[in-house]
Write a protein that holds these residues in place. Structure first.
Motif, PDB file in Angstrom:
ATOM      1  N   CYS A  20       0.820  -1.210   0.000  1.00 13.13           N
ATOM      2  CA  CYS A  20       0.000   0.000   0.000  1.00 13.13           C
ATOM      3  C   CYS A  20       0.860   1.270   0.000  1.00 13.13           C
ATOM      4  O   CYS A  20       0.362   2.356  -0.261  1.00 13.13           O
ATOM      5  CB  CYS A  20      -0.937  -0.002   1.195  1.00 13.13           C
ATOM      6  SG  CYS A  20      -0.108   0.213   2.770  1.00 13.13           S
ATOM      7  N   LEU A  22       2.040   2.956   2.400  1.00 11.20           N
ATOM      8  CA  LEU A  22       1.846   3.940   3.478  1.00 11.20           C
ATOM      9  C   LEU A  22       3.111   4.066   4.327  1.00 11.20           C
ATOM     10  O   LEU A  22       3.438   5.154   4.807  1.00 11.20           O
ATOM     11  CB  LEU A  22       0.651   3.538   4.356  1.00 11.20           C
ATOM     12  CG  LEU A  22      -0.717   3.729   3.700  1.00 11.20           C
ATOM     13  CD1 LEU A  22      -1.816   3.140   4.585  1.00 11.20           C
ATOM     14  CD2 LEU A  22      -0.993   5.210   3.431  1.00 11.20           C
ATOM     15  N   PRO A  64      -1.214  -1.149   7.881  1.00  8.26           N
ATOM     16  CA  PRO A  64      -2.486  -1.752   8.298  1.00  8.26           C
ATOM     17  C   PRO A  64      -2.386  -3.259   8.551  1.00  8.26           C
ATOM     18  O   PRO A  64      -3.295  -3.833   9.134  1.00  8.26           O
ATOM     19  CB  PRO A  64      -3.420  -1.495   7.111  1.00  8.26           C
ATOM     20  CG  PRO A  64      -2.716  -0.519   6.220  1.00  8.26           C
ATOM     21  CD  PRO A  64      -1.257  -0.718   6.457  1.00  8.26           C
ATOM     22  N   GLU A  65      -1.334  -3.883   8.106  1.00  8.37           N
ATOM     23  CA  GLU A  65      -1.253  -5.347   8.266  1.00  8.37           C
ATOM     24  C   GLU A  65      -0.633  -5.686   9.626  1.00  8.37           C
ATOM     25  O   GLU A  65       0.379  -5.099  10.010  1.00  8.37           O
ATOM     26  CB  GLU A  65      -0.439  -5.949   7.122  1.00  8.37           C
ATOM     27  CG  GLU A  65      -1.151  -5.884   5.778  1.00  8.37           C
ATOM     28  CD  GLU A  65      -2.542  -6.513   5.820  1.00  8.37           C
ATOM     29  OE1 GLU A  65      -2.665  -7.687   6.213  1.00  8.37           O
ATOM     30  OE2 GLU A  65      -3.511  -5.814   5.465  1.00  8.37           O
TER      31      GLU A  65
ATOM     32  N   THR C  27      -4.815  -9.959   6.538  1.00  6.07           N
ATOM     33  CA  THR C  27      -6.209  -9.580   6.782  1.00  6.07           C
ATOM     34  C   THR C  27      -6.982  -9.617   5.468  1.00  6.07           C
ATOM     35  O   THR C  27      -6.390  -9.688   4.387  1.00  6.07           O
ATOM     36  CB  THR C  27      -6.313  -8.140   7.333  1.00  6.07           C
ATOM     37  OG1 THR C  27      -5.869  -7.236   6.326  1.00  6.07           O
ATOM     38  CG2 THR C  27      -5.489  -7.969   8.594  1.00  6.07           C
ATOM     39  N   HIS C  28      -8.291  -9.529   5.575  1.00  7.48           N
ATOM     40  CA  HIS C  28      -9.122  -9.522   4.364  1.00  7.48           C
ATOM     41  C   HIS C  28      -9.284  -8.098   3.839  1.00  7.48           C
ATOM     42  O   HIS C  28      -9.989  -7.879   2.869  1.00  7.48           O
ATOM     43  CB  HIS C  28     -10.493 -10.122   4.674  1.00  7.48           C
ATOM     44  CG  HIS C  28     -11.338  -9.259   5.581  1.00  7.48           C
ATOM     45  ND1 HIS C  28     -11.064  -9.123   6.923  1.00  7.48           N
ATOM     46  CD2 HIS C  28     -12.418  -8.464   5.338  1.00  7.48           C
ATOM     47  CE1 HIS C  28     -11.948  -8.289   7.473  1.00  7.48           C
ATOM     48  NE2 HIS C  28     -12.785  -7.874   6.536  1.00  7.48           N
ATOM     49  N   TYR C  29      -8.678  -7.120   4.506  1.00  7.99           N
ATOM     50  CA  TYR C  29      -8.890  -5.730   4.105  1.00  7.99           C
ATOM     51  C   TYR C  29      -8.117  -5.371   2.841  1.00  7.99           C
ATOM     52  O   TYR C  29      -7.087  -5.973   2.543  1.00  7.99           O
ATOM     53  CB  TYR C  29      -8.467  -4.786   5.237  1.00  7.99           C
ATOM     54  CG  TYR C  29      -9.303  -4.944   6.484  1.00  7.99           C
ATOM     55  CD1 TYR C  29     -10.657  -4.600   6.480  1.00  7.99           C
ATOM     56  CD2 TYR C  29      -8.759  -5.446   7.659  1.00  7.99           C
ATOM     57  CE1 TYR C  29     -11.434  -4.758   7.622  1.00  7.99           C
ATOM     58  CE2 TYR C  29      -9.530  -5.607   8.798  1.00  7.99           C
ATOM     59  CZ  TYR C  29     -10.863  -5.260   8.782  1.00  7.99           C
ATOM     60  OH  TYR C  29     -11.635  -5.424   9.892  1.00  7.99           O
ATOM     61  N   CYS C  30      -8.610  -4.354   2.136  1.00  5.94           N
ATOM     62  CA  CYS C  30      -7.928  -3.854   0.955  1.00  5.94           C
ATOM     63  C   CYS C  30      -6.598  -3.211   1.378  1.00  5.94           C
ATOM     64  O   CYS C  30      -6.468  -2.754   2.517  1.00  5.94           O
ATOM     65  CB  CYS C  30      -8.756  -2.769   0.263  1.00  5.94           C
ATOM     66  SG  CYS C  30     -10.459  -3.215  -0.058  1.00  5.94           S
ATOM     67  N   PRO C  31      -5.652  -3.121   0.464  1.00  6.13           N
ATOM     68  CA  PRO C  31      -4.402  -2.447   0.805  1.00  6.13           C
ATOM     69  C   PRO C  31      -4.671  -1.008   1.256  1.00  6.13           C
ATOM     70  O   PRO C  31      -5.466  -0.298   0.637  1.00  6.13           O
ATOM     71  CB  PRO C  31      -3.625  -2.459  -0.519  1.00  6.13           C
ATOM     72  CG  PRO C  31      -4.190  -3.609  -1.292  1.00  6.13           C
ATOM     73  CD  PRO C  31      -5.641  -3.676  -0.895  1.00  6.13           C
ATOM     74  N   GLY C  32      -4.052  -0.632   2.357  1.00  6.49           N
ATOM     75  CA  GLY C  32      -4.168   0.748   2.815  1.00  6.49           C
ATOM     76  C   GLY C  32      -5.439   1.076   3.564  1.00  6.49           C
ATOM     77  O   GLY C  32      -5.719   2.243   3.864  1.00  6.49           O
ATOM     78  N   CYS C  33      -6.206   0.068   3.920  1.00 10.06           N
ATOM     79  CA  CYS C  33      -7.476   0.305   4.636  1.00 10.06           C
ATOM     80  C   CYS C  33      -7.219   0.718   6.088  1.00 10.06           C
ATOM     81  O   CYS C  33      -6.418   0.119   6.794  1.00 10.06           O
ATOM     82  CB  CYS C  33      -8.310  -0.972   4.610  1.00 10.06           C
ATOM     83  SG  CYS C  33      -9.796  -0.849   5.624  1.00 10.06           S
ATOM     84  N   GLY C  36      -7.309  -1.789   9.397  1.00 12.56           N
ATOM     85  CA  GLY C  36      -6.133  -2.519   9.873  1.00 12.56           C
ATOM     86  C   GLY C  36      -5.300  -1.676  10.832  1.00 12.56           C
ATOM     87  O   GLY C  36      -4.779  -2.177  11.834  1.00 12.56           O
ATOM     88  N   LYS C  37      -5.200  -0.390  10.530  1.00 17.30           N
ATOM     89  CA  LYS C  37      -4.404   0.486  11.391  1.00 17.30           C
ATOM     90  C   LYS C  37      -5.032   0.595  12.785  1.00 17.30           C
ATOM     91  O   LYS C  37      -4.337   0.562  13.802  1.00 17.30           O
ATOM     92  CB  LYS C  37      -4.285   1.879  10.746  1.00 17.30           C
ATOM     93  CG  LYS C  37      -3.511   1.850   9.434  1.00 17.30           C
ATOM     94  CD  LYS C  37      -3.448   3.213   8.756  1.00 17.30           C
ATOM     95  CE  LYS C  37      -2.349   4.077   9.306  1.00 17.30           C
ATOM     96  NZ  LYS C  37      -2.053   5.243   8.415  1.00 17.30           N
ATOM     97  N   LYS C  40      -4.547  -2.559  14.858  1.00 14.50           N
ATOM     98  CA  LYS C  40      -3.215  -2.691  15.457  1.00 14.50           C
ATOM     99  C   LYS C  40      -3.133  -1.887  16.758  1.00 14.50           C
ATOM    100  O   LYS C  40      -2.603  -2.360  17.766  1.00 14.50           O
ATOM    101  CB  LYS C  40      -2.160  -2.212  14.463  1.00 14.50           C
ATOM    102  CG  LYS C  40      -0.771  -2.731  14.766  1.00 14.50           C
ATOM    103  CD  LYS C  40       0.230  -2.181  13.784  1.00 14.50           C
ATOM    104  CE  LYS C  40       0.600  -3.211  12.714  1.00 14.50           C
ATOM    105  NZ  LYS C  40       1.588  -2.667  11.761  1.00 14.50           N
ATOM    106  N   PRO C 232      -3.706   4.602  -1.497  1.00 10.63           N
ATOM    107  CA  PRO C 232      -3.700   4.798  -0.045  1.00 10.63           C
ATOM    108  C   PRO C 232      -3.060   6.111   0.416  1.00 10.63           C
ATOM    109  O   PRO C 232      -3.674   6.821   1.233  1.00 10.63           O
ATOM    110  CB  PRO C 232      -2.964   3.566   0.473  1.00 10.63           C
ATOM    111  CG  PRO C 232      -3.274   2.510  -0.545  1.00 10.63           C
ATOM    112  CD  PRO C 232      -3.288   3.224  -1.866  1.00 10.63           C
ATOM    113  N   PRO C 233      -1.898   6.503  -0.067  1.00  8.95           N
ATOM    114  CA  PRO C 233      -1.348   7.771   0.424  1.00  8.95           C
ATOM    115  C   PRO C 233      -2.259   8.958   0.093  1.00  8.95           C
ATOM    116  O   PRO C 233      -2.468   9.841   0.934  1.00  8.95           O
ATOM    117  CB  PRO C 233      -0.003   7.887  -0.299  1.00  8.95           C
ATOM    118  CG  PRO C 233       0.369   6.480  -0.626  1.00  8.95           C
ATOM    119  CD  PRO C 233      -0.926   5.793  -0.928  1.00  8.95           C
ATOM    120  N   GLU C 236      -5.185   9.072   2.516  1.00  7.11           N
ATOM    121  CA  GLU C 236      -4.856   9.634   3.834  1.00  7.11           C
ATOM    122  C   GLU C 236      -4.663  11.155   3.758  1.00  7.11           C
ATOM    123  O   GLU C 236      -5.041  11.890   4.666  1.00  7.11           O
ATOM    124  CB  GLU C 236      -3.626   8.934   4.424  1.00  7.11           C
ATOM    125  CG  GLU C 236      -3.955   7.488   4.799  1.00  7.11           C
ATOM    126  CD  GLU C 236      -2.940   6.852   5.732  1.00  7.11           C
ATOM    127  OE1 GLU C 236      -1.903   7.473   6.017  1.00  7.11           O
ATOM    128  OE2 GLU C 236      -3.214   5.722   6.185  1.00  7.11           O
TER     129      GLU C 236
END
Ligand SMILES: Cc1ncc(C[n+]2csc(CCOP(=O)(O)OP(=O)(O)O)c2C)c(N)n1
Ligand code: SF4
Ligand code: SF4
Ligand code: SF4
Lengths: 86, 358, 476
Positions: A20, A22, A64-65, C27-33, C36-37, C40, C232-233, C236
């Motif tokens: 991603c 980020l 996010p991972e 995770t099953h989330y899209c990249p940069g979702c 997930g953040k 954590k 993703p960037p 944000e």
């Protein structure tokens, strides 16, 4: 054998990376870059350029991972293998 | 213990607490409000929880939460409130949560009125929410049974990990009769499946999601197996003077009390009339009905509705015998005399037919 | 010692075995979702606070429906929007557990708007994480209550039009206006500075629950790169530059250092305590006393009584006292009221059975005894009385006479007698006296004891008794 790290470094598990970017975006010293290779799930993954990480940790929270990024700060006590992987 | 005079709705709460229920979530609605009121008074006295929820939707979901914790918990409402709870009941059936829901039925559709009716049979017995699920439905016909069947409901809910309804009507809820109370059971928690914020239950998951079609099919089939077991093991009914009856009345709840008077009066006049009262509406006493049909010639189903349970009687008989229906609704309740007239006219018809066949 | 290694928090499962697909580490989330953040931060806080065994996470409907894949804690998966209600239920029955409700903007601010407001307003001891990504992620990018004006979504193809869809809901501000919430903050899951603030807020919101202080709410502006059609960037950056204008970051309420922690204690009761607590231990009511029944004339036995009058005349109590007295004399009894608004001002009636044998129907459609205390009731029910039955009517209020010739009729000036005794209110008691005196169905003794049991305000006892006696005297 355990060793105390003399300098920080960051480890990215390419199989847990979704590319991603980020982390790359947020790294204050610009030591992360996207690979032109793919991981097994078809993502370009991020790599550590190998030097210059300050161990600030912001990439860890930007990611996010759950397990893609591990940050080892200076002074961390780790197994020798960890170091060798770096 | 001596008997005590009590209102049906208040006996429900005593029966629940004696069964170990320690949480009640509800929203006021006539004619069920006394249940919430009694729970508000008594739950804190026994270390239990009472919350007046912001809606029936919230109430059933609070119940979902408490039930997930393995605690015996309940709600009570009346018809329009039950409509709102159906989503939660479907989730609870899917997640296999034990819980007890009391429905003190009133007149519908819509706002209808607050008088007694039995118009919720479909929405309660036939599901009401989405998906392939069944709930156990108990139908009390006295204040004693409001207590006893609520007490039983908690055991059944836990035994099968399934929602159980106590389906009453405005009359049974408001009525006052003597009650003898059962012995208290102390609350216990089955940690094998619930979540209660301890290490033992940390790996437990309460859910109704099965994303993969194969898995959801398996889940549904497993549920069906459970419902089939319930059908085999939990049928309850009262059969009154059916052995030699030519005509058998079928009714539940308050109606069954009126029908019992009808049987007594008509037997006095020499009519061979009997009564079958289903106590469990699911599982329905199909087999008993078929057994009675070996001797009885005709069934008269009486309901406070335009005809709902009558469908199940017909399904049970599958054309074996004629099924007649008599219903009042909107809060109108048939008198014994009114039903006697119906029965007499059926007997007359029967005689005419017999004449005709000669 | 400060943490020297930042690694996957132990609150996460090592391997996500609950995930049905082959990939059990991602995770099953899209990249940069943003989900997930936030996961954590929550996982890290749970680990650091040492509360993993106590945590129960409420899984919503939305992209985060599968929280249970990842967090090694207790889980309850719930219906769309209902998480705060479910959280309430579980927290109330297990106050020691740490309950986290995690919800998206559709879940919390649209379909579950009522549940969140009321849970907050009750000050439930739960922690709510509210992911505001201005869109419905899971269902494919439809408008959320938090979608910005002008923003295009699949259900606002021309952009959100405030005249058609209204304005975005500012949940943090809304919740902060309530009295009960202890801590309300809005954070953004974006750059390093905002992540540091978000991390602190997440900890604090959980800590407040651990300390027993009450309701904590953290709204997190969160990227949905897929729904927004951005990388993703950029997503944000868009949060920082555009979303925060409408949804300002910051603490909207914090009274955490002012509120007293609540200590939850559970009553443990014995079976005897329970019976006592719910009033079925016998208490004052004891069946030890044996009541002598009167000998009753055949025609007055097993009465089916209908009692009717105005609401406020004590019609229902009249019936209850007869029922209770009947029970004391070990008859089978039942009492059935008319109920609802009818009682408020209108007419009231009830059905009473006192029987030597089991009572089939508690309904009295053809009474053998009719007691009426106003004219409409007499007019309405007179014709229903069984031939050979008996009518008692209050002739101080009813200016007509019953017309039936096939029944006994007893006129009792109950209200007048009551007035003479000093209170109109006891006319119902006069009627009881008249009925039992005339028929002998119940004794004065059992009626007096029944009165003691049914009438909570003891100062009326004396007057009530005198009224019953006056009624008896009148008919005897
Ligand atoms: C009663 C009901 N209505 C509609 C849906 C469909 N649905 C699933 S998720 C969702 C919206 C989720 O959006 P949000 O809460 O913002 O979470 P996100 O996916 O963005 O994280 C909807 C409408 C549903 N599951 N249940
Ligand atoms: S820890 Fe800091 S310096 Fe090191 S890679 Fe991550 S962001 Fe860059
Ligand atoms: S933030 Fe994580 S997932 Fe995204 S590129 Fe960096 S390591 Fe990969
Ligand atoms: S759709 Fe949006 S919210 Fe859902 S996983 Fe993808 S990025 Fe996240």
């Amino acid at each position: 054998m355990q060793v105390t790290l003399q300098k920080a470094f960051v480890k990215i598990d390419k199989e847990q990376c979704k590319g991603c970017t980020l982390c790359i975006e947020t790294c204050p010293v610009d030591v992360l870059k996207i690979s032109d290779r793919f991981n097994s799930r078809g993502y370009h993954y991020t790599e550590y350029v190998g030097d210059g990480c300050t161990g600030c940790g912001v990439c860890f929270y930007a990611c996010p991972e759950p397990g893609a990024i591990t940050v080892y700060k200076r002074g961390a006590i780790v197994d020798e293998e960890v170091l060798s992987e770096a | 213990m001596p008997k005590q005079l009590m209102k049906g709705n208040e006996a429900v709460v005593r029966g629940a607490i004696l069964a170990g229920c320690r949480a009640f979530f509800g929203y006021p609605i006539t004619p069920a409000s006394e249940i919430a009121e009694a729970a508000a008074l008594l739950m804190p006295e026994v270390g239990g929880v009472f919350i007046q929820a912001e809606s029936e939707v919230a109430a059933i979901n609070m119940l979902f939460g408490a039930a997930s914790g393995g605690v015996r918990a309940m709600t009570a409402s009346s018809s329009p409130g039950i409509s709102l709870m159906q989503e939660g009941v479907s989730y609870a059936a899917g997640a296999e949560l034990p819980m007890v829901i009391v429905d003190v039925m009133r007149g519908g559709p819509g706002l209808g009125n607050i008088a007694p009716e039995q118009g919720d049979y479909y929405q309660v017995v036939k599901g009401g929410g989405h998906g392939n699920y069944k709930v156990i439905v108990l139908a009390p016909n006295s204040v004693q049974e409001m207590c006893d069947l609520t007490y039983l409901a908690f055991d059944l809910a836990e035994k099968y990990r399934n929602p159980v309804y106590v389906l009453a009507d405005g009359f049974i809820g408001q009525m006052v009769e003597p009650v003898e109370f059962p012995e208290p059971k102390l609350p216990q928690i089955d940690k094998t499946w619930c979540v209660d914020g301890t290490a033992e239950t940390r790996h437990n998951l309460i859910t109704s999601i099965y994303l993969a079609p194969e898995e959801l099919e398996q889940h549904n089939l497993r549920l069906k197996e459970k419902y089939d077991r319930i059908k085999r093991e939990e049928v309850r009914y009262e059969a009154y003077k059916v052995d030699d009856a030519e005509l058998v009345l079928v009714g539940y709840g308050i109606v069954s009390r009126i029908l019992k008077s009808v049987v007594d009066i008509m037997r006095g006049d020499g009519y061979k009339v009997g009564l079958l009262r289903p106590i469990t509406l699911f599982p329905f006493p199909d087999e008993k009905i078929r057994e009675i049909a070996k001797t009885a010639q005709v069934f008269l189903v009486v309901e406070l509705s335009t005809g709902q349970m009558v469908d199940d009687v017909k399904l049970a008989l599958n054309g074996m015998r004629e099924v007649k229906f008599y219903g009042r609704c909107g809060g109108m309740v048939p008198s014994a005399e009114e039903i006697i007239e119906q029965v007499k006219s059926i007997f007359e018809e029967l005689e005419k037919e017999i004449e005709h066949q000669k | 010692m400060a943490t020297t290694i930042l690694k996957k928090p132990s609150t996460f499962y090592e391997v996500f075995t609950r995930k049905p697909d082959a990939d059990k580490i991602n995770t099953h989330y899209c990249p940069g979702c943003g989900h997930g953040k936030l996961h954590k931060l929550i996982a890290e806080a749970i680990e650091d606070l040492g509360i993993q065994d106590r945590v129960i996470i409420i899984n919503p409907v939305g992209c985060s429906v599968f929280l249970y894949y990842y967090f090694d804690t207790g889980h309850i998966q719930v219906a769309h929007g209902r998480a705060p209600a479910v959280a309430t239920g579980i927290k109330r029955v297990h106050p020691h557990s740490i309950v986290i409700s995690y919800q998206g903007d559709g879940d919390l601010a649209a379909i579950g708007g009522n549940e969140i407001l009321h849970a907050a307003n009750r000050g439930e001891h739960i922690t709510v994480f509210f992911v505001n990504n201005a869109i419905y992620g899971m269902t494919g990018g439809q408008m959320a209550p938090t979608t910005l004006p002008g923003m295009k979504t699949t259900t606002t193809p021309r952009g959100r039009d405030i005249h058609n869809e209204g304005y975005p809901l500012k949940m943090a501000e809304l919740i902060a206006t309530l009295e009960a919430p202890v801590y309300v903050e809005r954070v953004a899951l974006t750059d390093a500075k905002n992540m540091a603030k978000a991390r602190k807020a997440v900890r604090k919101a959980i800590q407040i629950q651990v300390e027993g202080k009450g309701f904590a709410f953290v709204e997190a502006l969160s990227a949905c790169p897929t729904g927004w059609g951005m990388n993703p960037p950029d997503a944000e950056r868009w949060i920082n530059e555009v979303m925060t204008k409408y949804f300002p970051l910051g603490v909207f309420k914090d009274i955490s250092d002012k509120v007293e922690p609540v200590k939850f204690e559970r009553k443990i009761l014995t079976p005897e305590d329970i019976k006592k607590a719910i009033g079925i231990d016998g208490g004052e009511i004891t069946q030890v006393k044996k009541y002598q029944r009167n000998t009753v004339a055949e025609k007055y036995k097993n009465p089916k009584i209908k009692i009717a009058g105005f609401g406020g005349q004590g019609i229902l109590l009249l019936g209850l006292v007869l029922t209770q007295a009947g029970m004391l004399e070990e008859y089978h009894v039942s009492w059935l009221p008319s109920y609802g608004p009818e009682m408020r001002g209108g007419t009231a009636n009830c059905h009473v059975n006192i029987s030597e044998t089991e009572i089939a129907s508690p309904l009295v459609s053809i009474p053998t005894v009719l007691i009426v205390m106003n004219r409409p009731s007499l007019e309405k029910f007179e014709r229903t009385v069984k031939p050979g039955g008996i009518i008692f009517y209050d002739n101080s209020l009813i200016d007509i006479e019953p017309s039936r010739k096939d029944v006994e009729v007893v006129a009792v000036p109950a209200t007048k007698i009551a007035d003479d005794l000093g209170s109109t209110k006891v006319a119902n008691m006069v009627m009881i006296g008249a009925y039992i005196g005339y028929t002998g169905i119940l004794t004065k003794e059992s009626v007096f004891d029944a009165l003691d049991m049914m009438v909570k305000r003891k100062e009326f006892n004396e007057l009530n008794r005198r009224a019953v006696e006056a009624g008896m005297k009148f008919v005897m």
